[in-house]
Design a protein around this motif. Structure first.
Motif, PDB file in Angstrom:
ATOM      1  N   PRO A 346      51.311  22.787  45.942  1.00 21.39           N
ATOM      2  CA  PRO A 346      50.223  23.742  45.768  1.00 21.39           C
ATOM      3  C   PRO A 346      49.044  23.486  46.699  1.00 21.39           C
ATOM      4  O   PRO A 346      48.781  22.356  47.109  1.00 21.39           O
ATOM      5  N   ILE A 347      48.353  24.554  47.032  1.00 20.58           N
ATOM      6  CA  ILE A 347      47.072  24.488  47.720  1.00 20.58           C
ATOM      7  C   ILE A 347      46.038  25.187  46.838  1.00 20.58           C
ATOM      8  O   ILE A 347      46.387  25.952  45.942  1.00 20.58           O
ATOM      9  N   THR A 348      44.762  24.925  47.091  1.00 19.78           N
ATOM     10  CA  THR A 348      43.688  25.575  46.337  1.00 19.78           C
ATOM     11  C   THR A 348      42.863  26.435  47.279  1.00 19.78           C
ATOM     12  O   THR A 348      42.465  25.981  48.360  1.00 19.78           O
ATOM     13  N   VAL A 349      42.612  27.679  46.865  1.00 22.95           N
ATOM     14  CA  VAL A 349      41.817  28.600  47.670  1.00 22.95           C
ATOM     15  C   VAL A 349      40.712  29.200  46.806  1.00 22.95           C
ATOM     16  O   VAL A 349      40.815  29.244  45.580  1.00 22.95           O
ATOM     17  N   THR A 350      39.668  29.683  47.486  1.00 21.21           N
ATOM     18  CA  THR A 350      38.540  30.342  46.832  1.00 21.21           C
ATOM     19  C   THR A 350      38.509  31.806  47.240  1.00 21.21           C
ATOM     20  O   THR A 350      38.708  32.134  48.411  1.00 21.21           O
ATOM     21  N   ILE A 351      38.262  32.706  46.296  1.00 23.49           N
ATOM     22  CA  ILE A 351      38.152  34.122  46.596  1.00 23.49           C
ATOM     23  C   ILE A 351      36.788  34.392  47.234  1.00 23.49           C
ATOM     24  O   ILE A 351      35.740  34.162  46.622  1.00 23.49           O
ATOM     25  N   THR A 352      36.807  34.864  48.490  1.00 21.38           N
ATOM     26  CA  THR A 352      35.575  35.112  49.235  1.00 21.38           C
ATOM     27  C   THR A 352      35.521  36.511  49.844  1.00 21.38           C
ATOM     28  O   THR A 352      34.568  36.836  50.550  1.00 21.38           O
ATOM     29  N   ASP A 353      36.534  37.338  49.583  1.00 24.13           N
ATOM     30  CA  ASP A 353      36.600  38.643  50.243  1.00 24.13           C
ATOM     31  C   ASP A 353      37.446  39.572  49.383  1.00 24.13           C
ATOM     32  O   ASP A 353      38.104  39.152  48.423  1.00 24.13           O
ATOM     33  N   GLU A 354      37.436  40.851  49.744  1.00 29.16           N
ATOM     34  CA  GLU A 354      38.217  41.875  49.050  1.00 29.16           C
ATOM     35  C   GLU A 354      39.320  42.382  49.958  1.00 29.16           C
ATOM     36  O   GLU A 354      39.121  42.568  51.154  1.00 29.16           O
ATOM     37  N   CYS A 355      40.490  42.598  49.379  1.00 29.58           N
ATOM     38  CA  CYS A 355      41.593  43.253  50.086  1.00 29.58           C
ATOM     39  C   CYS A 355      41.799  44.608  49.410  1.00 29.58           C
ATOM     40  O   CYS A 355      42.399  44.690  48.332  1.00 29.58           O
ATOM     41  N   PRO A 356      41.280  45.695  50.013  1.00 30.45           N
ATOM     42  CA  PRO A 356      41.214  46.973  49.301  1.00 30.45           C
ATOM     43  C   PRO A 356      42.414  47.891  49.458  1.00 30.45           C
ATOM     44  O   PRO A 356      42.440  48.971  48.859  1.00 30.45           O
ATOM     45  N   GLY A 357      43.396  47.536  50.272  1.00 34.98           N
ATOM     46  CA  GLY A 357      44.493  48.473  50.490  1.00 34.98           C
ATOM     47  C   GLY A 357      45.799  47.779  50.802  1.00 34.98           C
ATOM     48  O   GLY A 357      45.927  46.556  50.688  1.00 34.98           O
ATOM     49  N   GLY A 358      46.804  48.565  51.211  1.00 35.79           N
ATOM     50  CA  GLY A 358      48.108  48.012  51.572  1.00 35.79           C
ATOM     51  C   GLY A 358      48.785  47.333  50.402  1.00 35.79           C
ATOM     52  O   GLY A 358      48.693  47.794  49.257  1.00 35.79           O
ATOM     53  N   PRO A 359      49.490  46.207  50.661  1.00 40.18           N
ATOM     54  CA  PRO A 359      50.194  45.524  49.569  1.00 40.18           C
ATOM     55  C   PRO A 359      49.248  44.981  48.499  1.00 40.18           C
ATOM     56  O   PRO A 359      49.675  44.702  47.382  1.00 40.18           O
ATOM     57  N   CYS A 360      47.962  44.841  48.834  1.00 36.79           N
ATOM     58  CA  CYS A 360      47.006  44.309  47.860  1.00 36.79           C
ATOM     59  C   CYS A 360      46.795  45.248  46.679  1.00 36.79           C
ATOM     60  O   CYS A 360      46.335  44.816  45.625  1.00 36.79           O
ATOM     61  N   THR A 361      47.091  46.532  46.853  1.00 37.55           N
ATOM     62  CA  THR A 361      46.925  47.493  45.762  1.00 37.55           C
ATOM     63  C   THR A 361      48.251  47.947  45.169  1.00 37.55           C
ATOM     64  O   THR A 361      48.270  48.680  44.182  1.00 37.55           O
ATOM     65  N   SER A 362      49.363  47.526  45.789  1.00 38.20           N
ATOM     66  CA  SER A 362      50.678  47.953  45.303  1.00 38.20           C
ATOM     67  C   SER A 362      51.292  46.942  44.348  1.00 38.20           C
ATOM     68  O   SER A 362      52.358  47.193  43.795  1.00 38.20           O
ATOM     69  N   GLU A 363      50.630  45.780  44.160  1.00 33.79           N
ATOM     70  CA  GLU A 363      51.127  44.748  43.253  1.00 33.79           C
ATOM     71  C   GLU A 363      50.035  44.377  42.250  1.00 33.79           C
ATOM     72  O   GLU A 363      48.845  44.486  42.561  1.00 33.79           O
ATOM     73  N   PRO A 364      50.402  43.920  41.080  1.00 35.86           N
ATOM     74  CA  PRO A 364      49.381  43.538  40.089  1.00 35.86           C
ATOM     75  C   PRO A 364      48.452  42.431  40.580  1.00 35.86           C
ATOM     76  O   PRO A 364      47.253  42.451  40.301  1.00 35.86           O
ATOM     77  N   VAL A 365      48.999  41.441  41.302  1.00 35.82           N
ATOM     78  CA  VAL A 365      48.192  40.332  41.816  1.00 35.82           C
ATOM     79  C   VAL A 365      48.596  40.080  43.263  1.00 35.82           C
ATOM     80  O   VAL A 365      49.779  39.882  43.562  1.00 35.82           O
ATOM     81  N   HIS A 366      47.602  40.081  44.159  1.00 33.40           N
ATOM     82  CA  HIS A 366      47.908  39.842  45.570  1.00 33.40           C
ATOM     83  C   HIS A 366      46.789  39.044  46.223  1.00 33.40           C
ATOM     84  O   HIS A 366      45.608  39.363  46.081  1.00 33.40           O
ATOM     85  N   PHE A 367      47.185  37.999  46.964  1.00 39.76           N
ATOM     86  CA  PHE A 367      46.280  37.178  47.758  1.00 39.76           C
ATOM     87  C   PHE A 367      46.480  37.517  49.234  1.00 39.76           C
ATOM     88  O   PHE A 367      47.611  37.474  49.729  1.00 39.76           O
ATOM     89  N   ASP A 368      45.401  37.867  49.932  1.00 35.39           N
ATOM     90  CA  ASP A 368      45.446  38.037  51.384  1.00 35.39           C
ATOM     91  C   ASP A 368      44.735  36.809  51.965  1.00 35.39           C
ATOM     92  O   ASP A 368      43.509  36.782  52.108  1.00 35.39           O
ATOM     93  N   LEU A 369      45.512  35.793  52.272  1.00 33.73           N
ATOM     94  CA  LEU A 369      44.976  34.480  52.626  1.00 33.73           C
ATOM     95  C   LEU A 369      44.413  34.449  54.043  1.00 33.73           C
ATOM     96  O   LEU A 369      44.818  35.228  54.901  1.00 33.73           O
ATOM     97  N   SER A 370      43.514  33.501  54.282  1.00 32.11           N
ATOM     98  CA  SER A 370      43.141  33.189  55.660  1.00 32.11           C
ATOM     99  C   SER A 370      44.365  32.622  56.373  1.00 32.11           C
ATOM    100  O   SER A 370      45.310  32.139  55.745  1.00 32.11           O
ATOM    101  N   GLY A 371      44.355  32.701  57.696  1.00 31.39           N
ATOM    102  CA  GLY A 371      45.461  32.131  58.455  1.00 31.39           C
ATOM    103  C   GLY A 371      45.647  30.657  58.167  1.00 31.39           C
ATOM    104  O   GLY A 371      46.777  30.163  58.072  1.00 31.39           O
ATOM    105  N   LYS A 372      44.552  29.946  58.015  1.00 28.37           N
ATOM    106  CA  LYS A 372      44.654  28.514  57.730  1.00 28.37           C
ATOM    107  C   LYS A 372      45.294  28.265  56.378  1.00 28.37           C
ATOM    108  O   LYS A 372      46.146  27.377  56.232  1.00 28.37           O
ATOM    109  N   SER A 373      44.883  29.035  55.351  1.00 35.09           N
ATOM    110  CA  SER A 373      45.462  28.853  54.022  1.00 35.09           C
ATOM    111  C   SER A 373      46.951  29.156  54.021  1.00 35.09           C
ATOM    112  O   SER A 373      47.746  28.457  53.388  1.00 35.09           O
ATOM    113  N   MET A 374      47.333  30.213  54.734  1.00 38.53           N
ATOM    114  CA  MET A 374      48.755  30.565  54.803  1.00 38.53           C
ATOM    115  C   MET A 374      49.541  29.429  55.438  1.00 38.53           C
ATOM    116  O   MET A 374      50.613  29.041  54.948  1.00 38.53           O
ATOM    117  N   GLY A 375      49.011  28.865  56.509  1.00 41.81           N
ATOM    118  CA  GLY A 375      49.683  27.742  57.156  1.00 41.81           C
ATOM    119  C   GLY A 375      49.779  26.524  56.268  1.00 41.81           C
ATOM    120  O   GLY A 375      50.745  25.748  56.359  1.00 41.81           O
TER     121      GLY A 375
END
Length: 504
Positions: A346-375
């Motif tokens: 596991p990694i730990t991330v903090t919510i600092t932004d909004e993802c208002p469209g695309g897959p972020c609205t088509s699923e009940p829970v969606h994280f759009d991570l920073s590139g660093k967090s994804m890596g």
């Protein structure tokens, strides 16, 4: 005798001086409103230890470890995040499989972010301190500021903080490896990937047709338990594990089949994993491959997302996570296991932004991570492969924010003035979100502020307000309260950041 009497006199005088100092400070300096009770409680379960590393700088220690896990230490879900333990951790082998969080803040190269490791080996020479972790090179490096792992490894023996945590191998069930040399009259087995306590205090075996008889096995070495019998064992065999700390039991029914072989591994399939609050979500990433997503995020943190203590380990959230701005500052653990490039840790991330469209609205829970967090979800060297995988399915759970050594900060908006105060609240430990923010100008009482659609709080006063300002924060769920005394000074300036001396 005269000399002894004089020494006693000095001792009494020193004692009186200390007591006087304590009483005076208690009477004049103790301020219950400003006491950071929750911050003290939040750090109370961390203890001091020492840490070194062994093996290759980016390795897994050794696959000849004293617990017997062999080359599994380099593979998911251990993923090289392992440690040899001194006597108090290894516990003559009964500490094998225990999980700990470790973090360091004693060196400039320390990130202060906690990492989780598993005890998989013994450090026989680690006897100079009461608690000593001899970490793998990978685990030791994970405590460093990005790009400064070599400086941290060069630091020698580090002072660190540690605490025992539950093991959570999401997607794995307990695996039993039958030891070489086992036969119908002597059975030895190693258990790995045990969730929860991790440490096993007792293993029992039940034979086929012996529905009520559990035979206690004896601890052999490392994570290996053994049983000798006078008549041939009748498979399939069931195994019952009892945790050392809680005394809870897990039963793997008929896990060792008829026709079992020495050296073979058998995976249980009967719910031996405690999900511990993990749920499913979707994950994508945005921004630069090694970046912080965006410094113009909807929560208003600005460039702070790329700097300590966030270190770009952040995420934009879909509607259920961003929650119209109320989710700003909340922390989550994320783990991926469904792709060959996933590390399984596991990694730990903090919510600092909004993802208002695309897959972020088509699923009940969606994280759009920073590139660093994804890596950071990837195995070493496979971050690029994971970022190229598209939408990933992951496990996630809400986690307490822990910005060790960092106090709550208030970034005053550029448009603030004596009649209109607004600021972003940053780096709240614990729940991360706030139920209310109140401001107290000089000579006045506390006034409730209004939350905007972000981490920004504002007040239109209607009359000029003078500093210094006290700010009272109430956490979102637990309703804990801290007061930042005089945190915004009388000569405050728009656009400036002011750091308090408190945190939850």
């Amino acid at each position: 005798m005269a000399s002894l009497g004089l020494e006693r006199c000095y001792m009494i005088m020193n004692l009186l001086f200390v007591l006087t100092f304590v009483l005076l400070n208690s009477a004049h300096c103790f301020n219950p409103k400003g006491l950071n009770v929750s911050a003290v409680a939040g750090e109370s379960d961390w203890s001091l230890a020492r840490a070194t590393f062994y093996g290759l700088p980016t390795g897994y220690g050794t696959d000849a470890g004293a617990c017997g896990y062999k080359n599994a230490v380099a593979q998911a879900p251990f993923s090289s995040m392992v440690s040899a333990g001194g006597p108090s951790l290894y516990k003559s082998g009964k500490g094998c499989g225990a999980c700990y969080q470790v973090k360091c803040n004693s060196n400039q190269a320390c990130s202060t972010n906690p990492v989780t490791v598993v005890i998989t080996d013994e450090c026989q020479g680690c006897v100079n301190e009461s608690v000593h972790f001899d970490l793998s090179g990978t685990a030791f490096s994970a405590m460093a500021v990005p790009g400064q792992d070599s400086q941290l490894r060069d630091a020698g023996v580090l002072q660190i903080l540690y605490r025992k945590v539950e093991c959570n191998y999401v997607g794995e069930t307990v695996v039993f490896q039958v030891e070489e040399g086992s036969n119908d009259y002597y059975f030895a087995v190693l258990a790995k990937y045990v969730n929860g306590d991790g440490e096993i205090g007792l293993v029992e075996l039940k034979q086929a047709l012996a529905s009520d008889t559990w035979l206690p096995m004896s601890h052999s070495w490392g994570a290996v338990w053994k049983l000798g019998v006078t008549s041939p064992l009748r498979a399939p065999l069931s195994l019952r594990l009892t945790y050392s700390d809680s005394g809870e039991t897990v039963v793997a029914s008929d896990v060792i089949p008829a026709g079992w072989q020495p050296g073979a591994k058998y995976k249980s399939n009967n719910g031996t994993i405690n999900a511990a609050g993990w749920a499913n979500a979707g994950v994508t990433w945005y921004g630069e491959p090694e970046g912080a997503g965006s410094t113009g995020g909807a929560c208003g943190y600005g460039v702070a997302v790329a700097n300590p203590p966030l270190y770009a380990m952040i995420s934009a959230g879909g509607p259920s996570l961003f929650n119209n701005g109320k989710g700003c500052g909340t922390c989550y653990q994320i783990m991926c296991t469904g792709n060959p490039a996933c590390s399984g840790r596991p990694i730990t991330v903090t919510i600092t932004d909004e993802c208002p469209g695309g897959p972020c609205t088509s699923e009940p829970v969606h994280f759009d991570l920073s590139g660093k967090s994804m890596g950071a979800l990837a195995k070493p060297g496979q971050a690029g492969n994971l970022r190229a995988a598209g939408v990933l399915r992951v496990n996630y759970r809400r986690a307490a924010c822990s910005y060790s050594g960092t106090k709550i900060a208030f970034h005053v908006d550029a448009g603030a003035n004596p009649y209109y105060m607004s600021f972003v609240v940053e780096y709240e430990n614990g729940e991360g979100d706030l139920a209310s923010v109140e401001i107290q100008p000089a000579g006045g009482g506390f006034i409730s502020m209004q939350e905007m659609r972000s981490a920004v709080w504002k007040l239109n006063s209607g009359s000029a307000m003078r500093g210094p300002f006290n700010i009272r924060l109430t956490s979102g769920e637990s309703k804990k309260v801290v007061v930042a005394q005089a945190v915004i000074p009388a000569n405050w300036k728009p656009g400036q950041t002011y750091r308090s001396i408190v945190n939850f």
